[in-house]
Design a protein around this motif. Structure first.
Motif, PDB file in Angstrom:
ATOM      1  N   GLU A 110       0.932  -1.174   0.018  1.00  0.00           N
ATOM      2  CA  GLU A 110       0.021   0.004  -0.001  1.00  0.00           C
ATOM      3  C   GLU A 110       0.657   1.245   0.045  1.00  0.00           C
ATOM      4  O   GLU A 110       0.540   2.241  -0.736  1.00  0.00           O
ATOM      5  N   GLN A 111       1.868   1.164   0.880  1.00  0.00           N
ATOM      6  CA  GLN A 111       2.898   2.367   0.747  1.00  0.00           C
ATOM      7  C   GLN A 111       3.375   2.752  -0.769  1.00  0.00           C
ATOM      8  O   GLN A 111       3.606   3.600  -1.068  1.00  0.00           O
ATOM      9  N   GLN A 112       3.630   1.395  -1.310  1.00  0.00           N
ATOM     10  CA  GLN A 112       4.352   1.733  -2.655  1.00  0.00           C
ATOM     11  C   GLN A 112       3.164   2.198  -3.661  1.00  0.00           C
ATOM     12  O   GLN A 112       3.610   3.097  -4.428  1.00  0.00           O
ATOM     13  N   MET A 113       1.895   1.548  -3.435  1.00  0.00           N
ATOM     14  CA  MET A 113       0.947   2.298  -4.437  1.00  0.00           C
ATOM     15  C   MET A 113       0.947   3.819  -3.913  1.00  0.00           C
ATOM     16  O   MET A 113       0.459   4.729  -4.826  1.00  0.00           O
ATOM     17  N   LEU A 114       0.781   4.355  -2.670  1.00  0.00           N
ATOM     18  CA  LEU A 114       0.689   5.481  -2.412  1.00  0.00           C
ATOM     19  C   LEU A 114       1.829   6.309  -2.995  1.00  0.00           C
ATOM     20  O   LEU A 114       1.819   7.599  -3.393  1.00  0.00           O
ATOM     21  N   ALA A 115       3.179   5.793  -2.761  1.00  0.00           N
ATOM     22  CA  ALA A 115       4.293   6.667  -3.541  1.00  0.00           C
ATOM     23  C   ALA A 115       4.245   6.983  -5.013  1.00  0.00           C
ATOM     24  O   ALA A 115       4.328   7.922  -5.725  1.00  0.00           O
ATOM     25  N   ILE A 116       3.634   5.963  -5.677  1.00  0.00           N
ATOM     26  CA  ILE A 116       3.340   5.862  -7.116  1.00  0.00           C
ATOM     27  C   ILE A 116       2.157   7.120  -7.243  1.00  0.00           C
ATOM     28  O   ILE A 116       2.336   7.956  -8.184  1.00  0.00           O
ATOM     29  N   ALA A 117       1.153   6.809  -6.599  1.00  0.00           N
ATOM     30  CA  ALA A 117       0.092   7.891  -6.731  1.00  0.00           C
ATOM     31  C   ALA A 117       0.512   9.168  -6.460  1.00  0.00           C
ATOM     32  O   ALA A 117      -0.174  10.157  -6.976  1.00  0.00           O
ATOM     33  N   ARG A 118       1.031   9.492  -5.427  1.00  0.00           N
ATOM     34  CA  ARG A 118       1.782  10.863  -5.124  1.00  0.00           C
ATOM     35  C   ARG A 118       2.806  11.529  -6.322  1.00  0.00           C
ATOM     36  O   ARG A 118       2.232  12.582  -6.544  1.00  0.00           O
ATOM     37  N   ALA A 119       3.505  10.699  -6.714  1.00  0.00           N
ATOM     38  CA  ALA A 119       4.195  11.056  -8.087  1.00  0.00           C
ATOM     39  C   ALA A 119       3.058  11.362  -9.055  1.00  0.00           C
ATOM     40  O   ALA A 119       3.446  12.637  -9.829  1.00  0.00           O
ATOM     41  N   LEU A 120       1.991  10.655  -9.361  1.00  0.00           N
ATOM     42  CA  LEU A 120       1.090  10.965 -10.487  1.00  0.00           C
ATOM     43  C   LEU A 120       0.463  12.254 -10.045  1.00  0.00           C
ATOM     44  O   LEU A 120      -0.358  12.816 -11.089  1.00  0.00           O
ATOM     45  N   MET A 121       0.356  12.857  -8.969  1.00  0.00           N
ATOM     46  CA  MET A 121      -0.393  13.796  -8.628  1.00  0.00           C
ATOM     47  C   MET A 121       0.175  15.138  -9.337  1.00  0.00           C
ATOM     48  O   MET A 121      -0.597  16.146  -9.453  1.00  0.00           O
ATOM     49  N   ALA A 122       1.356  15.007  -9.736  1.00  0.00           N
ATOM     50  CA  ALA A 122       1.834  16.294 -10.395  1.00  0.00           C
ATOM     51  C   ALA A 122       1.766  16.065 -11.889  1.00  0.00           C
ATOM     52  O   ALA A 122       2.072  16.969 -12.755  1.00  0.00           O
ATOM     53  N   GLY A 123       1.082  14.842 -12.145  1.00  0.00           N
ATOM     54  CA  GLY A 123       0.795  14.970 -13.917  1.00  0.00           C
ATOM     55  C   GLY A 123       1.944  14.637 -14.738  1.00  0.00           C
ATOM     56  O   GLY A 123       2.111  15.312 -15.763  1.00  0.00           O
ATOM     57  N   PRO A 124       2.706  13.729 -14.492  1.00  0.00           N
ATOM     58  CA  PRO A 124       3.902  13.696 -15.170  1.00  0.00           C
ATOM     59  C   PRO A 124       3.803  12.882 -16.499  1.00  0.00           C
ATOM     60  O   PRO A 124       2.913  12.160 -16.687  1.00  0.00           O
ATOM     61  N   ARG A 125       4.666  13.380 -17.604  1.00  0.00           N
ATOM     62  CA  ARG A 125       4.714  12.675 -18.690  1.00  0.00           C
ATOM     63  C   ARG A 125       5.679  11.597 -18.718  1.00  0.00           C
ATOM     64  O   ARG A 125       5.795  10.425 -19.380  1.00  0.00           O
ATOM     65  N   LEU A 126       6.880  11.588 -17.776  1.00  0.00           N
ATOM     66  CA  LEU A 126       7.696  10.569 -17.739  1.00  0.00           C
ATOM     67  C   LEU A 126       7.762  10.334 -16.269  1.00  0.00           C
ATOM     68  O   LEU A 126       7.910  11.095 -15.384  1.00  0.00           O
TER      69      LEU A 126
END
Length: 237
Positions: free
Chosen positions: A138-154
């Motif tokens: 769950e922490q790994q999913m949170l870390a990924i979701a947190r990065a996606l909050m910025a709307g990355p293309r990469l």
């Protein structure tokens, strides 16, 4: 999309990268393989601005990143999920996600939160829970979701399956595949070479800070040296 040219990075007297060059095309998943200490994490840290190279260039969508701060690199469209997840344990799940949105226009934050909860339903269920009490997966999913909050293309992913049970490893790789299908390009550092090569289009193998081998994933997976060193094959019984 991403071009790394002749990159060299040192930590004090220790040279971590020496003349590394690689590319990631838009829409790809590209994996970096190598033993511990080979320079994989340093490569990602150089792209995201967490370390400064002594030589070489990092060019993202035609823009040289060398003089940009880490925040400016996030705002330019690059997200980084470091090894070890690195969530804020005393913050709630929702607060961690909002930290990831610090470069996002306020009018877009609610939409990004909704998208994160849709992609990771368990985070919606636990949005008020302290992140430090989540399971490793769950922490790994949170870390990924947190990065996606910025709307990355990469998206740069550093050892996302590290320390997870096999069932959770399969789930994390499904998440990565889904993120890529949704239009996010991925540069993946991963200890599970077999899964990484099955997922990625191309790969690079780093040895002592240099690119030793590069090519399509299918070719790397068939290479006897790679099979022996990283896939656990070709060794004596």
């Amino acid at each position: 999309m991403l071009e790394i040219e002749d990159l060299s990075v040192s930590y004090g007297q220790r040279r971590a990268l020496e003349g590394v060059s690689l590319s990631v095309r838009e829409g790809e998943i590209v994996t970096l393989l190598g033993a511990n200490g080979s320079g994989k994490s340093t490569t990602l840290r150089a792209v995201s601005g967490l370390v400064r190279p002594q030589r070489g260039r990092v060019v993202y969508r035609g823009r040289d990143l060398r003089d940009l701060t880490a925040d400016a690199i996030v705002a330019a469209g690059i997200g980084h999920v470091p090894e070890g997840r690195d969530v804020f344990g005393d913050f709630s799940v929702r607060e961690n996600l909002l930290v990831g949105a610090h470069t996002t226009p306020r009018r877009e934050v609610d939409g990004r939160l909704a998208a994160a909860y849709a992609a990771f339903p368990v985070l919606r269920e636990r949005q008020g829970q302290r992140a430090g009490t989540l399971s490793g997966g769950e922490q790994q999913m949170l870390a990924i979701a947190r990065a996606l909050m910025a709307g990355p293309r990469l998206l740069l992913l550093d050892e996302p399956s590290l320390g997870l049970a096999p069932r959770l490893v399969r789930e994390i790789f499904r998440v990565i595949e889904r993120i890529n299908r949704d239009g996010v390009t991925v540069l993946l550092v991963e200890q599970n070479a077999r899964r990484a090569l099955a997922l990625a289009a191309r790969g690079y193998v780093l040895e002592t800070g240099r690119v030793a081998v590069a090519g399509p994933s299918a070719e790397l997976a068939a290479d006897p040296r790679i099979r022996a060193a990283y896939l656990g094959e070709g060794r004596g019984a």
